[in-house]
Design an enzyme around this catalytic site. Structure first.
Site, PDB file in Angstrom:
ATOM      1  CG  HIS A  71      -6.089   2.019   5.628  1.00  0.00           C
ATOM      2  ND1 HIS A  71      -7.451   1.882   5.548  1.00  0.00           N
ATOM      3  CD2 HIS A  71      -5.727   2.749   4.547  1.00  0.00           C
ATOM      4  CE1 HIS A  71      -7.893   2.516   4.476  1.00  0.00           C
ATOM      5  NE2 HIS A  71      -6.865   3.032   3.844  1.00  0.00           N
ATOM      6  CG  HIS A 100     -10.489   3.551   1.826  1.00  0.00           C
ATOM      7  ND1 HIS A 100      -9.391   4.359   1.964  1.00  0.00           N
ATOM      8  CD2 HIS A 100     -11.493   4.166   2.496  1.00  0.00           C
ATOM      9  CE1 HIS A 100      -9.723   5.417   2.690  1.00  0.00           C
ATOM     10  NE2 HIS A 100     -10.994   5.328   3.023  1.00  0.00           N
ATOM     11  CG  ASP A 122      -2.406   4.764   3.649  1.00  0.00           C
ATOM     12  OD1 ASP A 122      -2.308   5.117   2.460  1.00  0.00           O
ATOM     13  OD2 ASP A 122      -3.377   5.086   4.372  1.00  0.00           O
ATOM     14  CG  ASN A 169      -9.375   8.006   4.956  1.00  0.00           C
ATOM     15  OD1 ASN A 169      -9.669   6.975   5.545  1.00  0.00           O
ATOM     16  ND2 ASN A 169     -10.076   8.464   3.928  1.00  0.00           N
ATOM     17  CG  ASN A 181      -5.007   7.523  -4.505  1.00  0.00           C
ATOM     18  OD1 ASN A 181      -3.909   7.004  -4.691  1.00  0.00           O
ATOM     19  ND2 ASN A 181      -5.288   8.229  -3.419  1.00  0.00           N
ATOM     20  CG  HIS A 183      -2.004   0.975   1.234  1.00  0.00           C
ATOM     21  ND1 HIS A 183      -3.229   0.742   1.812  1.00  0.00           N
ATOM     22  CD2 HIS A 183      -2.077   2.238   0.731  1.00  0.00           C
ATOM     23  CE1 HIS A 183      -3.994   1.806   1.665  1.00  0.00           C
ATOM     24  NE2 HIS A 183      -3.320   2.735   1.029  1.00  0.00           N
ATOM     25  CG  LEU A 232       4.886   4.760  -5.900  1.00  0.00           C
ATOM     26  CD1 LEU A 232       5.392   3.788  -6.956  1.00  0.00           C
ATOM     27  CD2 LEU A 232       6.046   5.216  -5.020  1.00  0.00           C
ATOM     28  NE  ARG A 233       0.009  11.363  -2.993  1.00  0.00           N
ATOM     29  CZ  ARG A 233      -0.982  10.809  -2.318  1.00  0.00           C
ATOM     30  NH1 ARG A 233      -1.839   9.998  -2.921  1.00  0.00           N
ATOM     31  NH2 ARG A 233      -1.169  11.088  -1.046  1.00  0.00           N
TER      32      ARG A 233
HETATM   33  N1  LIG Z   1      -4.466   7.556   3.755  1.00  0.00           N
HETATM   34  C1  LIG Z   1      -4.669   8.838   3.542  1.00  0.00           C
HETATM   35  O1  LIG Z   1      -4.914   9.587   4.499  1.00  0.00           O
HETATM   36  N2  LIG Z   1      -4.604   9.372   2.324  1.00  0.00           N
HETATM   37  C2  LIG Z   1      -4.505   8.626   1.103  1.00  0.00           C
HETATM   38  C3  LIG Z   1      -5.804   8.142   0.584  1.00  0.00           C
HETATM   39  C4  LIG Z   1      -6.804   7.821   1.611  1.00  0.00           C
HETATM   40  O2  LIG Z   1      -6.851   6.673   2.042  1.00  0.00           O
HETATM   41  O3  LIG Z   1      -7.578   8.698   1.960  1.00  0.00           O
HETATM   42  C5  LIG Z   1      -3.910   9.517   0.037  1.00  0.00           C
HETATM   43  O4  LIG Z   1      -3.865   9.094  -1.134  1.00  0.00           O
HETATM   44  O5  LIG Z   1      -3.470  10.618   0.370  1.00  0.00           O
END
Ligand SMILES: NC(=O)N[C@@H](CC(=O)O)C(=O)O
Length: 434
Positions: free
Chosen positions: A236, A183, A309, A282, A96, A62, A65-66
Site C-alpha cells: 500500500h 508494511h 487491503d 493505515n 495478522n 493483500h 480474511l480474519r
Molecule cells: N490497513 C488497515 O488499516 N488495517 C489493516 C492492518 C493495517 O495495515 O494496519 C487491518 O488488518 O485492519
C-alpha cells in the site's frame, strides 16, 4: 466441485477480451477450449456477453480474511464470497490473524479453509516474525515447505522495523524465491498518529502521520533488498515520495515491486474533516498530489499492482469516535469499479493494463500457479466478465462481506462484475453469487 462424466461446457458469446473486439469463448471442463466467432452452442450453457469486457480472474495480493480469530468481522468463507463478487479468483490472506499465521499449522489451516470455500483460491501469507512481534524470525522455511506453499511473507499491520531482522528475512526467502511484503511505517514517527500529517491534521488537531514515516522505511528496505539481491514488495504505497523511491529502485534494476490500494487512488485526507472513522485507514488517506502521483505511477508501471487491503471490521470497532476506531476499510467488492473510475474512465489505463495490474502481475509476484494467466486456449478458465457501462450508487446492504466498513457508501461508481468463473465453474452469475 465434482467432475461429471458429461463435459461441463459454457459458451461466453460476444465478449471483448481485455477490451478487444467481441469474440466467443468456449470453456470446457475448467479450461478455455476455443476462442473464435460463431462457435457452436451445442450442449453448452450460453452467456450472452453483449460486448462486456472479459478479464482474467482478478488476484489480490493483500486481503485480510480474519480467520482464525476475528470471525465476527470476516471468515474465509465470507471473505472469499466477497472476493468472487468482486471478480477475484484468488486472494492472498494476510497473516495478522489470532493466532498469527506464523507457523506451518496456521497457514495450512487457512489454506484448507480456502479450498473448502470453493468460491476463490486462498493463498496464505506467512508472518515474517513470531507473533508479528518484530523480534524473532518466524519459521519461514517450514511455512514454505508446508501444504500451503507460502512464498509471500508479511507482518502487515506492523512494520518489520528492525533492519537486521529485515535483512535476515530477505536473505532467508531468497533461497526459495520468496518475497517479503513490507508494511512501511516507521513506528517512532507514527506514535499516536491518527491521519496524514498536513494542513488538514493541523486544522483538526489530530496527530499527524508524516509521509517520511513511510518513505524512510521504503528507502532503507530498497537498499537492503539490493544489498541482499532478494525480492522486496512494498505494501500500500500512499505518497508521491514513495513513488519516487520505487521509480529509483526500478531504474537500478533492483527486485522491488509495489502495490497501491483502490482507496489511495481515489480518496484524500479532506474526507477526515467529517470525523467519520470509515475514512480511518493505515496508511492514511493522503493529499490530491499523492493521489495523482499514485495514479500516474500505476499507469506507467512504477507501481506494479492494485491490491485491496480489504480490512473488515465489525461496526462496534468503526462506529465510534475517531480516536478509538480501528483502522481499515473493506475493498474486495468495489476494487474493480474504483479502478475503472480512477484509471480507465480517466484514460490513464486500458483494460489490458487493468488485467496486468489486477491479475497477471499480482499472481507473478506471489508466484501463484494457475492464476493471472492470459485469456487464451488451453489456459485455466479463471475469468471475470465486467459490464463497464453499469452505474450504481454503492449500497453496503448488498455486500456479501461480513463487514460493512466501506468508504464508498452512497457514491456513484461505474462497472459491475456480472460473472466470475473459477476453473470454469461460475461463482457469480448475473451479478449474484451462485
Ligand atoms: N490497513 C488497515 O488499516 N488495517 C489493516 C492492518 C493495517 O495495515 O494496519 C487491518 O488488518 O485492519
Amino acid at each position: 466441485m465434482s467432475e461429471t462424466a458429461t463435459p461441463r461446457r459454457t459458451l461466453i458469446k460476444g465478449a471483448k477480451i481485455l477490451g478487444g473486439r467481441p469474440q466467443d469463448v468456449l470453456v470446457e471442463n475448467g479450461t478455455i477450449a476455443e476462442i473464435g466467432s460463431g462457435l457452436p452452442a451445442a450442449g453448452a450453457t450460453v452467456i450472452e456477453a453483449d460486448g462486456r469486457i472479459l478479464l482474467p480472474g482478478l488476484v489480490d495480493l493483500h486481503t485480510h480474511l480474519r480467520e482464525p480469530g476475528r470471525e465476527d468481522s470476516e471468515t474465509v468463507l465470507t471473505g472469499t464470497r466477497a472476493a468472487a463478487a468482486g471478480g477475484y479468483t484468488a486472494v492472498h490472506a494476510m497473516a495478522n490473524t489470532f493466532p498469527v499465521a506464523d507457523t506451518a499449522g496456521v497457514v495450512e489451516q487457512v489454506w484448507r479453509l480456502g479450498r473448502e470455500s470453493g468460491y476463490c483460491d486462498v493463498q496464505p501469507i506467512g508472518a515474517v516474525t513470531v507473533g508479528l512481534g518484530g523480534k524473532q524470525l518466524a519459521e519461514l522455511g517450514a511455512m514454505h515447505d508446508s501444504a500451503a506453499g507460502v512464498t509471500v511473507f508479511s507482518d502487515d499491520g506492523k512494520c518489520v522495523d528492525d533492519a537486521v531482522i529485515m535483512r535476515r528475512a530477505l536473505e532467508y526467502v531468497k533461497a526459495f524465491d520468496g518475497v517479503i511484503a513490507q508494511h512501511a511505517q516507521e513506528p517512532r514517527l507514527t506514535e499516536g498518529a491518527q491521519m496524514n500529517e498536513g494542513t488538514v491534521s493541523a486544522e483538526l488537531g489530530l496527530t499527524g502521520w508524516p509521509a517520511v514515516a513511510e518513505e524512510s522505511i521504503i528507502a532503507r528496505d530498497i537498499l537492503l533488498a539490493a544489498h541482499v539481491g532478494s525480492r522486496l514488495h512494498i505494501c500500500h504505497l500512499s505518497t508521491a515520495g514513495s513513488v519516487e523511491l520505487v521509480r529509483w529502485a526500478k531504474s537500478k534494476g533492483w527486485r522491488v515491486t509495489a502495490e497501491v490500494t483502490p482507496h489511495h487512488l481515489l480518496l484524500t485526507d479532506e474526507l477526515v474533516r467529517s470525523y467519520d472513522p470509515v475514512y480511518k485507514v493505515n496508511p492514511p488517506l493522503r493529499t490530491e498530489t499523492d493521489v495523482l502521483a499514485l495514479r500516474e505511477a500505476l499507469a506507467d508501471g512504477t507501481i506494479d499492482i492494485v491490491a485491496t487491503d480489504h480490512a473488515p471490521h465489525p461496526h462496534e470497532d468503526k462506529d465510534c469516535e475517531w480516536g478509538a476506531a480501528a483502522m481499515g476499510m473493506i475493498g474486495l467488492e468495489t476494487a474493480l469499479s474504483v479502478v475503472q473510475h480512477t484509471m480507465v474512465d480517466t484514460g490513464l489505463m486500458d483494460w489490458a493494463k487493468v488485467a496486468d495490474r489486477m491479475a497477471y502481475a499480482p499472481a507473478a509476484i506471489g508466484r501463484l500457479a494457475g492464476h493471472g494467466r492470459p485469456v487464451a486456449v488451453g489456459e485455466p478458465a479463471n475469468l471475470t466478465l465486467v459490464d463497464p457501462a453499469y452505474r450504481s450508487l454503492v449500497d453496503p446492504a448488498g455486500f456479501v462481506s461480513r463487514s460493512r466498513n466501506t468508504p464508498y457508501k452512497g457514491r456513484e461508481l461505474p462497472g459491475r462484475v456480472t460473472h466470475t468463473f473459477l476453473r470454469g465453474r461460475a461463482t457469480v452469475t448475473d451479478g449474484n453469487l451462485t
